[in-house]
Write a protein that holds these residues in place. Structure first.
Motif, PDB file in Angstrom:
ATOM      1  N   VAL A  73      14.724   7.390  -5.192  1.00  0.00           N
ATOM      2  CA  VAL A  73      14.014   7.336  -3.909  1.00  0.00           C
ATOM      3  C   VAL A  73      12.520   7.519  -4.144  1.00  0.00           C
ATOM      4  CG1 VAL A  73      13.693   8.474  -1.678  1.00  0.00           C
ATOM      5  CG2 VAL A  73      15.995   8.083  -2.551  1.00  0.00           C
ATOM      6  N   VAL A  74      12.152   8.479  -4.957  1.00  0.00           N
ATOM      7  CA  VAL A  74      10.741   8.704  -5.270  1.00  0.00           C
ATOM      8  C   VAL A  74      10.175   7.481  -5.989  1.00  0.00           C
ATOM      9  CG1 VAL A  74       9.133  10.118  -6.603  1.00  0.00           C
ATOM     10  CG2 VAL A  74      10.966  11.210  -5.295  1.00  0.00           C
ATOM     11  N   GLU A  75      10.940   6.932  -6.904  1.00  0.00           N
ATOM     12  CA  GLU A  75      10.505   5.727  -7.611  1.00  0.00           C
ATOM     13  C   GLU A  75      10.259   4.583  -6.621  1.00  0.00           C
ATOM     14  OE1 GLU A  75      11.947   2.694 -11.144  1.00  0.00           O
ATOM     15  OE2 GLU A  75      13.387   4.091 -10.291  1.00  0.00           O
ATOM     16  N   ARG A  76      11.145   4.423  -5.663  1.00  0.00           N
ATOM     17  CA  ARG A  76      10.997   3.354  -4.674  1.00  0.00           C
ATOM     18  C   ARG A  76       9.762   3.573  -3.791  1.00  0.00           C
ATOM     19  NH1 ARG A  76      14.180  -0.287  -0.831  1.00  0.00           N
ATOM     20  NH2 ARG A  76      12.858  -0.085   0.977  1.00  0.00           N
ATOM     21  N   ILE A  77       9.523   4.813  -3.382  1.00  0.00           N
ATOM     22  CA  ILE A  77       8.349   5.117  -2.556  1.00  0.00           C
ATOM     23  C   ILE A  77       7.076   4.692  -3.281  1.00  0.00           C
ATOM     24  CG2 ILE A  77       6.940   7.009  -1.647  1.00  0.00           C
ATOM     25  CD1 ILE A  77       9.633   8.391  -0.887  1.00  0.00           C
ATOM     26  N   PHE A  78       6.965   5.049  -4.550  1.00  0.00           N
ATOM     27  CA  PHE A  78       5.772   4.678  -5.307  1.00  0.00           C
ATOM     28  C   PHE A  78       5.706   3.176  -5.565  1.00  0.00           C
ATOM     29  CE2 PHE A  78       5.444   9.203  -6.097  1.00  0.00           C
ATOM     30  CZ  PHE A  78       4.073   9.376  -5.991  1.00  0.00           C
ATOM     31  N   LYS A  79       6.847   2.566  -5.802  1.00  0.00           N
ATOM     32  CA  LYS A  79       6.858   1.110  -6.011  1.00  0.00           C
ATOM     33  C   LYS A  79       6.385   0.393  -4.752  1.00  0.00           C
ATOM     34  CE  LYS A  79       9.793  -2.851  -6.835  1.00  0.00           C
ATOM     35  NZ  LYS A  79      11.140  -3.359  -6.750  1.00  0.00           N
ATOM     36  N   GLU A  80       6.908   0.795  -3.607  1.00  0.00           N
ATOM     37  CA  GLU A  80       6.496   0.172  -2.347  1.00  0.00           C
ATOM     38  C   GLU A  80       5.006   0.377  -2.108  1.00  0.00           C
ATOM     39  OE1 GLU A  80       8.037  -1.826  -0.142  1.00  0.00           O
ATOM     40  OE2 GLU A  80       9.796  -1.831  -1.436  1.00  0.00           O
ATOM     41  N   ARG A  81       4.535   1.590  -2.376  1.00  0.00           N
ATOM     42  CA  ARG A  81       3.112   1.848  -2.179  1.00  0.00           C
ATOM     43  C   ARG A  81       2.267   1.030  -3.149  1.00  0.00           C
ATOM     44  NH1 ARG A  81      -0.063   6.837  -4.241  1.00  0.00           N
ATOM     45  NH2 ARG A  81       0.591   5.823  -6.159  1.00  0.00           N
ATOM     46  N   ASP A  82       2.625   1.068  -4.420  1.00  0.00           N
ATOM     47  CA  ASP A  82       1.793   0.448  -5.453  1.00  0.00           C
ATOM     48  C   ASP A  82       1.858  -1.076  -5.468  1.00  0.00           C
ATOM     49  OD1 ASP A  82       1.087   3.001  -6.191  1.00  0.00           O
ATOM     50  OD2 ASP A  82       2.489   3.091  -7.871  1.00  0.00           O
ATOM     51  N   LYS A  83       3.010  -1.628  -5.171  1.00  0.00           N
ATOM     52  CA  LYS A  83       3.184  -3.079  -5.269  1.00  0.00           C
ATOM     53  C   LYS A  83       2.995  -3.808  -3.944  1.00  0.00           C
ATOM     54  CE  LYS A  83       5.018  -3.598  -9.551  1.00  0.00           C
ATOM     55  NZ  LYS A  83       4.372  -4.500 -10.475  1.00  0.00           N
ATOM     56  N   ASN A  84       3.122  -3.083  -2.813  1.00  0.00           N
ATOM     57  CA  ASN A  84       3.096  -3.776  -1.531  1.00  0.00           C
ATOM     58  C   ASN A  84       2.153  -3.152  -0.512  1.00  0.00           C
ATOM     59  OD1 ASN A  84       3.982  -5.745   0.394  1.00  0.00           O
ATOM     60  ND2 ASN A  84       5.266  -4.171   1.302  1.00  0.00           N
ATOM     61  N   SER A  85       2.187  -1.853  -0.339  1.00  0.00           N
ATOM     62  CA  SER A  85       1.450  -1.232   0.756  1.00  0.00           C
ATOM     63  C   SER A  85      -0.032  -1.026   0.456  1.00  0.00           C
ATOM     64  CB  SER A  85       2.090   0.107   1.123  1.00  0.00           C
ATOM     65  OG  SER A  85       3.408  -0.110   1.566  1.00  0.00           O
ATOM     66  N   ALA A  86      -0.354  -0.475  -0.688  1.00  0.00           N
ATOM     67  CA  ALA A  86      -1.750  -0.211  -1.023  1.00  0.00           C
ATOM     68  C   ALA A  86      -2.491  -1.504  -1.356  1.00  0.00           C
ATOM     69  CB  ALA A  86      -1.839   0.768  -2.187  1.00  0.00           C
ATOM     70  N   HIS A  87      -1.812  -2.390  -2.018  1.00  0.00           N
ATOM     71  CA  HIS A  87      -2.324  -3.742  -2.272  1.00  0.00           C
ATOM     72  C   HIS A  87      -1.135  -4.635  -2.572  1.00  0.00           C
ATOM     73  CE1 HIS A  87      -2.119  -1.909  -6.299  1.00  0.00           C
ATOM     74  NE2 HIS A  87      -1.838  -3.119  -6.714  1.00  0.00           N
ATOM     75  N   LYS A  88      -1.312  -5.919  -2.443  1.00  0.00           N
ATOM     76  CA  LYS A  88      -0.203  -6.867  -2.600  1.00  0.00           C
ATOM     77  C   LYS A  88      -0.184  -7.426  -4.018  1.00  0.00           C
ATOM     78  CE  LYS A  88       0.445  -6.491   1.850  1.00  0.00           C
ATOM     79  NZ  LYS A  88       1.232  -5.395   2.308  1.00  0.00           N
ATOM     80  N   ASP A  89       0.922  -7.199  -4.722  1.00  0.00           N
ATOM     81  CA  ASP A  89       1.104  -7.758  -6.059  1.00  0.00           C
ATOM     82  C   ASP A  89       1.885  -9.067  -5.959  1.00  0.00           C
ATOM     83  OD1 ASP A  89      -0.184  -5.616  -7.133  1.00  0.00           O
ATOM     84  OD2 ASP A  89       1.544  -4.820  -8.225  1.00  0.00           O
TER      85      ASP A  89
END
Length: 115
Positions: A73-89
């Motif tokens: 769950v923690v891994e997913r939160i950071f993945k969503e933030r880093d790859k999608n929410s903070a900027h779009k990869d």
């Protein structure tokens, strides 16, 4: 960061879920609002706020890294933030949801994991 500020980020993340629930319950009345954009913005804000809670609650980068490896769950939160929410990869593949309710349930489960 003081504990009350971290708590404020957690409350704000919860408000994102509440807003999405309101949208779902009042979808017919909100037909003139760009719901998809609003939901995406709320979701992005949710993941940014959740990541801040984790970052500030566990200040050691090493400990956070271990937690990400141990907790999906923690891994997913950071993945969503880093790859999608903070900027779009470009290599980001979003999870496909069949309904807003399904998305809300995922976010609620992730929020419950934070406290």
């Amino acid at each position: 960061m003081k504990n009350w500020k971290v708590t404020r980020y957690l409350i704000d993340a919860k408000k994102c879920i509440d807003s999405m629930m309101f949208i779902e319950e009042n979808r017919d009345s909100l037909q003139h609002v760009k719901l998809r954009k609003k939901i995406n913005d709320l979701r992005d804000d949710f993941y940014i706020k959740c990541a801040i809670v984790i970052d500030k609650s566990i200040p050691s980068r090493k400990e956070r890294s271990l937690l990400k490896k141990e907790d999906e769950v923690v891994e997913r939160i950071f993945k969503e933030r880093d790859k999608n929410s903070a900027h779009k990869d470009d290599d980001y593949t979003p999870k496909q949801y069949h309904s807003i309710i399904e998305m809300i349930e995922d976010m609620q489960a992730e929020m419950n994991r934070l406290h």
